[in-house]
Scaffold this active site. Structure first.
Site, PDB file in Angstrom:
ATOM      1  N   GLY A  88       0.937  -1.316   0.258  1.00  0.00           N
ATOM      2  CA  GLY A  88      -0.015  -0.610   0.229  1.00  0.00           C
ATOM      3  C   GLY A  88       0.736   1.104  -0.045  1.00  0.00           C
ATOM      4  O   GLY A  88       1.991   1.481   0.226  1.00  0.00           O
ATOM      5  N   GLY A  90       2.535   3.918   1.626  1.00  0.00           N
ATOM      6  CA  GLY A  90       3.153   4.069   2.956  1.00  0.00           C
ATOM      7  C   GLY A  90       3.479   5.127   2.803  1.00  0.00           C
ATOM      8  O   GLY A  90       4.124   6.133   4.083  1.00  0.00           O
ATOM      9  N   ARG A  91       3.587   6.154   1.750  1.00  0.00           N
ATOM     10  CA  ARG A  91       4.464   7.240   1.884  1.00  0.00           C
ATOM     11  C   ARG A  91       3.508   7.986   0.927  1.00  0.00           C
ATOM     12  O   ARG A  91       4.365   9.357   0.267  1.00  0.00           O
ATOM     13  CB  ARG A  91       6.173   7.375   2.164  1.00  0.00           C
ATOM     14  CG  ARG A  91       6.133   7.292   0.836  1.00  0.00           C
ATOM     15  CD  ARG A  91       8.242   6.573   1.064  1.00  0.00           C
ATOM     16  NE  ARG A  91       8.357   5.970  -0.239  1.00  0.00           N
ATOM     17  CZ  ARG A  91       9.715   6.188  -0.750  1.00  0.00           C
ATOM     18  NH1 ARG A  91      10.008   7.463  -0.450  1.00  0.00           N
ATOM     19  NH2 ARG A  91      10.500   6.024  -1.513  1.00  0.00           N
ATOM     20  N   LYS A 111       4.082  12.101  -2.693  1.00  0.00           N
ATOM     21  CA  LYS A 111       4.966  11.259  -2.154  1.00  0.00           C
ATOM     22  C   LYS A 111       6.055  11.878  -1.125  1.00  0.00           C
ATOM     23  O   LYS A 111       7.087  12.370  -1.373  1.00  0.00           O
ATOM     24  CB  LYS A 111       6.129  10.586  -3.805  1.00  0.00           C
ATOM     25  CG  LYS A 111       6.444   9.094  -3.468  1.00  0.00           C
ATOM     26  CD  LYS A 111       6.953   8.322  -4.486  1.00  0.00           C
ATOM     27  CE  LYS A 111       8.129   7.362  -4.370  1.00  0.00           C
ATOM     28  NZ  LYS A 111       9.018   7.236  -5.385  1.00  0.00           N
ATOM     29  N   ASP A 123       8.367   6.245   7.759  1.00  0.00           N
ATOM     30  CA  ASP A 123       7.982   7.122   8.280  1.00  0.00           C
ATOM     31  C   ASP A 123       7.621   8.286   7.317  1.00  0.00           C
ATOM     32  O   ASP A 123       6.472   8.796   7.784  1.00  0.00           O
ATOM     33  CB  ASP A 123       9.817   8.342   8.971  1.00  0.00           C
ATOM     34  CG  ASP A 123      10.313   8.211   7.587  1.00  0.00           C
ATOM     35  OD1 ASP A 123       9.370   7.786   6.468  1.00  0.00           O
ATOM     36  OD2 ASP A 123      11.414   9.288   8.031  1.00  0.00           O
ATOM     37  N   ARG A 174       3.841  13.541  -8.139  1.00  0.00           N
ATOM     38  CA  ARG A 174       4.099  12.211  -9.152  1.00  0.00           C
ATOM     39  C   ARG A 174       2.699  12.507  -9.936  1.00  0.00           C
ATOM     40  O   ARG A 174       1.393  12.580  -9.646  1.00  0.00           O
ATOM     41  CB  ARG A 174       4.250  10.490  -8.467  1.00  0.00           C
ATOM     42  CG  ARG A 174       4.287  10.145  -9.589  1.00  0.00           C
ATOM     43  CD  ARG A 174       4.976   8.874  -9.185  1.00  0.00           C
ATOM     44  NE  ARG A 174       4.368   7.704  -7.850  1.00  0.00           N
ATOM     45  CZ  ARG A 174       4.900   7.045  -7.454  1.00  0.00           C
ATOM     46  NH1 ARG A 174       5.991   6.662  -8.020  1.00  0.00           N
ATOM     47  NH2 ARG A 174       4.066   6.166  -6.015  1.00  0.00           N
ATOM     48  N   ARG A 181      -1.588  -1.151  -9.902  1.00  0.00           N
ATOM     49  CA  ARG A 181      -0.191  -1.691 -10.251  1.00  0.00           C
ATOM     50  C   ARG A 181      -0.911  -3.276 -10.464  1.00  0.00           C
ATOM     51  O   ARG A 181      -2.282  -3.611 -10.456  1.00  0.00           O
ATOM     52  CB  ARG A 181       0.808  -1.234  -8.795  1.00  0.00           C
ATOM     53  CG  ARG A 181       1.143  -0.241  -8.295  1.00  0.00           C
ATOM     54  CD  ARG A 181       0.887   0.100  -7.630  1.00  0.00           C
ATOM     55  NE  ARG A 181       0.920   1.229  -6.792  1.00  0.00           N
ATOM     56  CZ  ARG A 181       2.527   2.274  -6.740  1.00  0.00           C
ATOM     57  NH1 ARG A 181       3.634   1.014  -6.801  1.00  0.00           N
ATOM     58  NH2 ARG A 181       2.505   2.869  -5.910  1.00  0.00           N
ATOM     59  N   ASP A 246       4.646  -4.638  -6.898  1.00  0.00           N
ATOM     60  CA  ASP A 246       4.078  -3.702  -6.856  1.00  0.00           C
ATOM     61  C   ASP A 246       3.552  -2.365  -8.147  1.00  0.00           C
ATOM     62  O   ASP A 246       3.819  -0.613  -7.786  1.00  0.00           O
ATOM     63  CB  ASP A 246       4.025  -3.372  -5.399  1.00  0.00           C
ATOM     64  CG  ASP A 246       5.321  -3.039  -4.665  1.00  0.00           C
ATOM     65  OD1 ASP A 246       6.259  -3.711  -5.375  1.00  0.00           O
ATOM     66  OD2 ASP A 246       5.403  -2.051  -4.519  1.00  0.00           O
ATOM     67  N   ASP A 256       8.087   4.161 -10.120  1.00  0.00           N
ATOM     68  CA  ASP A 256       8.484   3.634  -9.424  1.00  0.00           C
ATOM     69  C   ASP A 256      10.057   3.973  -9.353  1.00  0.00           C
ATOM     70  O   ASP A 256      11.234   2.948  -9.301  1.00  0.00           O
ATOM     71  CB  ASP A 256       8.462   2.529  -8.417  1.00  0.00           C
ATOM     72  CG  ASP A 256       7.811   2.846  -7.213  1.00  0.00           C
ATOM     73  OD1 ASP A 256       8.985   3.498  -6.500  1.00  0.00           O
ATOM     74  OD2 ASP A 256       6.942   2.868  -6.674  1.00  0.00           O
TER      75      ASP A 256
HETATM   76  P1  AMP Z   1       8.935   1.113  -2.860  1.00  0.00           P
HETATM   77  O1  AMP Z   1      10.407   0.610  -2.862  1.00  0.00           O
HETATM   78  O2  AMP Z   1       8.840   2.177  -2.947  1.00  0.00           O
HETATM   79  O3  AMP Z   1       8.309   0.426  -3.661  1.00  0.00           O
HETATM   80  O4  AMP Z   1       8.552   0.724  -1.342  1.00  0.00           O
HETATM   81  C1  AMP Z   1       7.602   0.058  -1.293  1.00  0.00           C
HETATM   82  C2  AMP Z   1       6.571  -0.308   0.225  1.00  0.00           C
HETATM   83  O5  AMP Z   1       7.491   0.128   1.108  1.00  0.00           O
HETATM   84  C3  AMP Z   1       5.741   0.532   0.020  1.00  0.00           C
HETATM   85  O6  AMP Z   1       4.787   0.269   0.058  1.00  0.00           O
HETATM   86  C4  AMP Z   1       6.031   1.811  -0.020  1.00  0.00           C
HETATM   87  O7  AMP Z   1       4.769   2.513   0.517  1.00  0.00           O
HETATM   88  C5  AMP Z   1       6.580   1.358   1.667  1.00  0.00           C
HETATM   89  N1  AMP Z   1       7.727   2.619   1.803  1.00  0.00           N
HETATM   90  C6  AMP Z   1       8.638   2.494   1.185  1.00  0.00           C
HETATM   91  N2  AMP Z   1       9.526   3.970   2.175  1.00  0.00           N
HETATM   92  C7  AMP Z   1       8.288   4.199   3.314  1.00  0.00           C
HETATM   93  C8  AMP Z   1       8.803   4.800   3.596  1.00  0.00           C
HETATM   94  N3  AMP Z   1      10.357   5.813   4.042  1.00  0.00           N
HETATM   95  N4  AMP Z   1       7.477   4.992   4.689  1.00  0.00           N
HETATM   96  C9  AMP Z   1       6.294   4.519   4.359  1.00  0.00           C
HETATM   97  N5  AMP Z   1       6.621   3.600   4.154  1.00  0.00           N
HETATM   98  C10 AMP Z   1       7.278   3.427   2.724  1.00  0.00           C
HETATM   99 MG    MG Z   2       6.369   1.147  -5.039  1.00  0.00          MG
END
Ligand code: AMP
Ligand code: MG
Length: 483
Positions: A88, A90-91, A111, A123, A174, A181, A246, A256
């Site tokens: 999901g 997360g940020r 983002k 965070d 973005r 996805r 994802d 991404d």
């Molecule tokens: P990504 O590697 O950017 O595809 O992220 C994979 C997952 O980790 C996704 O669910 C993101 O929302 C979560 N995520 C990545 N960085 C952070 C962060 N700093 N805080 C919270 N969730 C994160």
């Molecule tokens: Mg991602």
């Protein structure tokens, strides 16, 4: 200047279990680092309003603009082959969709906009370096003509974020055709929520593939788009670096930009990402990985393909089998175009393979080798030969290539080649230089200069430095996910 954005919020109108409704978390001291004027205009947004106090507050997540209905989207995903049913946003927060000048809706997503129910201990923030990296490389990809999410703005937050060390935070806006996805479908498949899957299929078809029908139609359309996309990556030496499901968009856009980077010397085993120790996402493995990701999409869609499981599986397999043809067609016509050929004929594959083999032996620069073919086609192979010093591989190849060119006369061949083979790509050392200046010294000039060059990748840059790889070849260069 009044901030007035006609948001559509179509995703926020879907059933509540597809997302979490929440606003971005405000930051301390928003400051505009970069605003994408051509993109703002393409979206029908007023650049002056975006750069105004309210505009920057919106781009930082400090102000929810009138008409927005902010949400974080639910999705799952296979990360390096392992399924995580709960990823999901997360940020990230989707503000809503705007209708661009081309009549198509585009997501506006912040983002680095603070924690959400999917932050899993993170965070919810992003650092300036990775934000500007995504901005730069996504815009470079767009200029290369490759389908991609884009970057409307980067705003410094004025807050520190803690990675290995404290760094300054930023928020990226973005822009995407959508943020659906493969993992979005997997999330609901894992919960056996066939109703949500059906809703998503209808939504995806309406938004991206209005000519297609049903889950089978969607799967076939995504297979075709993703096959074409990965071929485009391969043709410019792009390595995505983290092709988890994802990070595989239903729209067929590149999404991404974490540890992605462009290959300099041609080597199919090139890997830059520090966490990709097994080389799962290495340059030459990318088509197979896309196909693997599409198989996960097919699995998620099985309950919608047929009530009979065997029938559903065989239908899915038939559709997935089309990937190879789509990819080969895009890859082979693309490579032939890079060689200066309009058609694909018997024997061309061997001709291409020998050129790639020669590049491997010579550790030739992928971009420059193809770029210098245009001059070689016109009889001046000096620059091309410079890439192959110390090897004889080119000696046998050049006359065979010239013979093949002669069999297919083309009046504007050199021009066509110069519009197919870029002069500039985001060179790793220049990207690092630009990001370091911005993140460490608050100096955006190198970033802006590089961005300006990358916006016209087929034009020889005024400063030839932009076209060259690092003098030392950057042995051991690594990229990081930047989370
Ligand atoms: P990504 O590697 O950017 O595809 O992220 C994979 C997952 O980790 C996704 O669910 C993101 O929302 C979560 N995520 C990545 N960085 C952070 C962060 N700093 N805080 C919270 N969730 C994160
Ligand atoms: Mg991602």
């Amino acid at each position: 200047m009044a901030l007035s954005i006609p948001f559509a919020n179509t995703y926020a109108h879907l059933p509540e279990r597809l997302f979490a409704r929440l606003a971005p978390t405000p930051v301390s001291a928003p400051r505009l680092l970069q605003l994408n004027l051509p993109l703002a205009e393409a979206l029908g947004l007023d650049p002056a309003a975006l750069a105004s106090l309210d505009g920057v507050a919106m781009l930082a997540g400090n102000l929810v603009p009138p008409g927005a209905d902010p949400i974080a989207q639910a999705y799952a995903g296979h990360q390096f082959g392992h399924f995580n049913p709960q990823l999901g946003d997360g940020r990230a927060i989707l503000l809503g969709e705007v209708i661009a000048h081309d009549g198509q809706p585009r997501d506006l997503q912040l983002k680095g906009s603070g924690p959400t129910p999917w932050s899993r201990g993170g965070d919810g923030r992003a650092a300036i370096g990775p934000v500007l990296r995504e901005y730069l490389i996504s815009e470079a990809m767009h200029a290369l003509g490759i389908p991609t999410t884009r970057s409307l703005a980067a705003v410094a937050s004025g807050d520190e974020v803690f990675r290995e060390v404290p760094v300054w935070g930023a928020v990226l806006t973005r822009v995407a055709s959508s943020h659906l996805r493969v993992g979005t479908f997997q999330y609901f498949a894992a919960r056996r929520d066939t109703e949500a899957l059906a809703t998503l299929v209808d939504y995806a078809l309406a938004r991206h593939y209005p000519g297609a029908e049903g889950a089978a139609g969607l799967l076939a359309a995504v297979v075709a788009r993703q096959a074409a996309l990965v071929a485009r990556w391969m043709l410019v030496g792009f390595i995505h670096g983290v092709m988890n499901t994802d990070n595989c968009a239903i729209s067929g856009e590149t999404i991404d930009y974490g540890p992605c980077a462009f290959m300099d010397a041609y080597d199919p085993n090139t890997v830059f990402s520090s966490i990709d120790r097994a080389g799962r996402y290495r340059y030459g493995h990318q088509p197979r990985i896309v196909q693997w990701n599409l198989a996960r999409l097919a699995e998620a869609l099985l309950p919608l393909l047929s009530d009979d499981e065997d029938q559903a599986v065989s239908q899915a397999q038939d559709i997935l089998a089309g990937f190879a043809d789509h990819f080969q067609a895009a890859w082979r016509t693309g490579l032939n175009a890079k060689l200066g050929l309009h058609t694909v004929r018997d024997g061309d594959e061997a001709l291409v393979q020998e050129f790639l083999q020669a590049m491997t032996e010579a550790k030739a620069d992928f971009t420059l080798s193809f770029r210098h073919l245009a001059a070689a086609a016109g009889g001046d192979a000096t620059a091309l030969r410079d890439q192959f010093l110390g090897t004889a591989a080119l000696d046998a190849w050049l006359p065979r290539w010239h013979a093949r060119l002669a069999a297919e006369p083309m009046p504007e061949r050199q021009q066509a080649m110069l519009h197919t083979n870029p002069a500039v790509i985001p060179r790793n050392h220049l990207v690092e230089e630009a990001l370091a200046a911005a993140a460490e010294r608050d100096d955006l000039k190198p970033f802006e200069a590089l961005l300006a060059v990358l916006r016209s990748p087929f034009a020889p840059p005024a400063d030839p430095r932009y076209a060259l790889p690092a003098a030392d070849g950057m042995p051991g260069y690594q990229t990081f996910c930047g989370t």
